[in-house]
Design an enzyme around this catalytic site. Structure first.
Site, PDB file in Angstrom:
ATOM      1  N   HIS A   9      36.972  41.759  30.731  1.00  0.00           N
ATOM      2  CA  HIS A   9      38.247  41.375  30.110  1.00  0.00           C
ATOM      3  C   HIS A   9      38.613  39.934  30.439  1.00  0.00           C
ATOM      4  CE1 HIS A   9      40.225  42.674  33.994  1.00  0.00           C
ATOM      5  NE2 HIS A   9      40.945  41.605  33.712  1.00  0.00           N
ATOM      6  N   ASP A  50      34.082  47.678  32.388  1.00  0.00           N
ATOM      7  CA  ASP A  50      34.735  46.369  32.517  1.00  0.00           C
ATOM      8  C   ASP A  50      33.947  45.498  33.497  1.00  0.00           C
ATOM      9  OD1 ASP A  50      36.512  44.313  32.299  1.00  0.00           O
ATOM     10  OD2 ASP A  50      38.093  45.247  33.505  1.00  0.00           O
ATOM     11  N   SER A  76      41.967  39.714  38.747  1.00  0.00           N
ATOM     12  CA  SER A  76      40.991  40.367  37.887  1.00  0.00           C
ATOM     13  C   SER A  76      39.617  39.739  38.035  1.00  0.00           C
ATOM     14  CB  SER A  76      41.427  40.267  36.425  1.00  0.00           C
ATOM     15  OG  SER A  76      42.550  41.062  36.177  1.00  0.00           O
TER      16      SER A  76
END
Length: 247
Positions: free
Chosen positions: A66, A110, A203
């Site tokens: 992402h 992911d 992230s």
């Protein structure tokens, strides 16, 4: 509960926001995490965002898919991302290997590999991080660490300096409120009785357990309350190996 796709997580981190902040943590000793990578990303729509990642080979960084974008620049050897040091190495990403099964609805798979245009020079401030074998299944209850330059609070900006927090691996049931949580693909991380968590901006960063990168910061709650969801790296070892061997 409203779950948001990971790209929004970088701006919201955790309800289902991309996890990108270190909440309840402390500043790392400068350059004590030489594998950490700071990603500056230009999105397909133009705006820029940031993520974390980590060096696994001199020319490869592992992060979350992402965090993909139109272009990515990686900074290695950084502690304070606003104060350039001689330890910095800024490298261009020439290819983004996004996991082909990544699903923006479930947020499964992911994970992404970034190939650097040039090999990093290994120094005291820049080094690689080991990652697990396919069958290394880290058990719940283990205390691990996650680092990043993300927010230090839900309404606070990202941190200029690298922050770190200790988090506990939880039983899968602790993440049952995340509709698509899959214990085989993901890790449930962070004691719900604590305030410590990863949040927006973290992230793509690694979950370090006993010196090995076991997880990648993926998503969590919008209010940043733990636990959060991390990609389980061991499940993807065959995919990682295939790309590294071919490139």
């Amino acid at each position: 509960m409203l779950l948001l796709p990971l790209p929004l997580l970088l701006f919201f981190l955790c309800s289902r926001a991309e996890a990108g902040e270190i909440i309840g943590g402390t500043e790392c000793k400068p350059h004590s995490r030489p594998y950490m990578a700071y990603l500056e990303i230009v999105t397909s729509n133009g705006p820029s965002k940031s993520c974390g990642g980590f060096l696994i080979r001199r020319n490869f960084v592992l992060t979350a898919v992402h965090c993909a974008g139109r272009s990515i620049t990686v900074t290695l050897g950084a502690h304070n991302i606003t104060e350039k040091e001689d330890t910095w190495q800024k490298l261009e990403v020439i290819k983004q290997f996004r996991h082909p099964k990544y699903n923006t609805s479930t947020l499964h798979h992911d994970i992404m590999l970034l190939k650097l245009k040039e090999k990093a020079s290994l120094t005291l401030a820049v080094g690689t991080l080991p990652f697990p074998s396919q069958f290394n299944f880290v058990p719940p209850g283990r205390m691990c660490r996650v680092a990043g330059w993300g927010r230090t609070g839900v309404l606070k900006p990202g941190s200029d300096t690298l922050q770190e927090v200790k988090l506990r691996l939880m039983d899968p049931q602790a993440c049952s409120h995340f509709r698509y949580f899959d214990h085989n693909l993901q890790l449930c991380v962070g004691n719900p009785r604590k305030t410590k968590s990863a949040f927006k901006g973290d992230s793509g960063g690694p979950l370090l357990c006993a010196g090995v990168a076991q997880g990648i910061v993926s998503y969590g709650r919008l209010d940043a309350k733990p636990p959060a969801v991390f990609t389980r790296i061991s499940h993807y070892r065959p995919w990682i190996n295939k790309i590294l061997q071919a490139n």
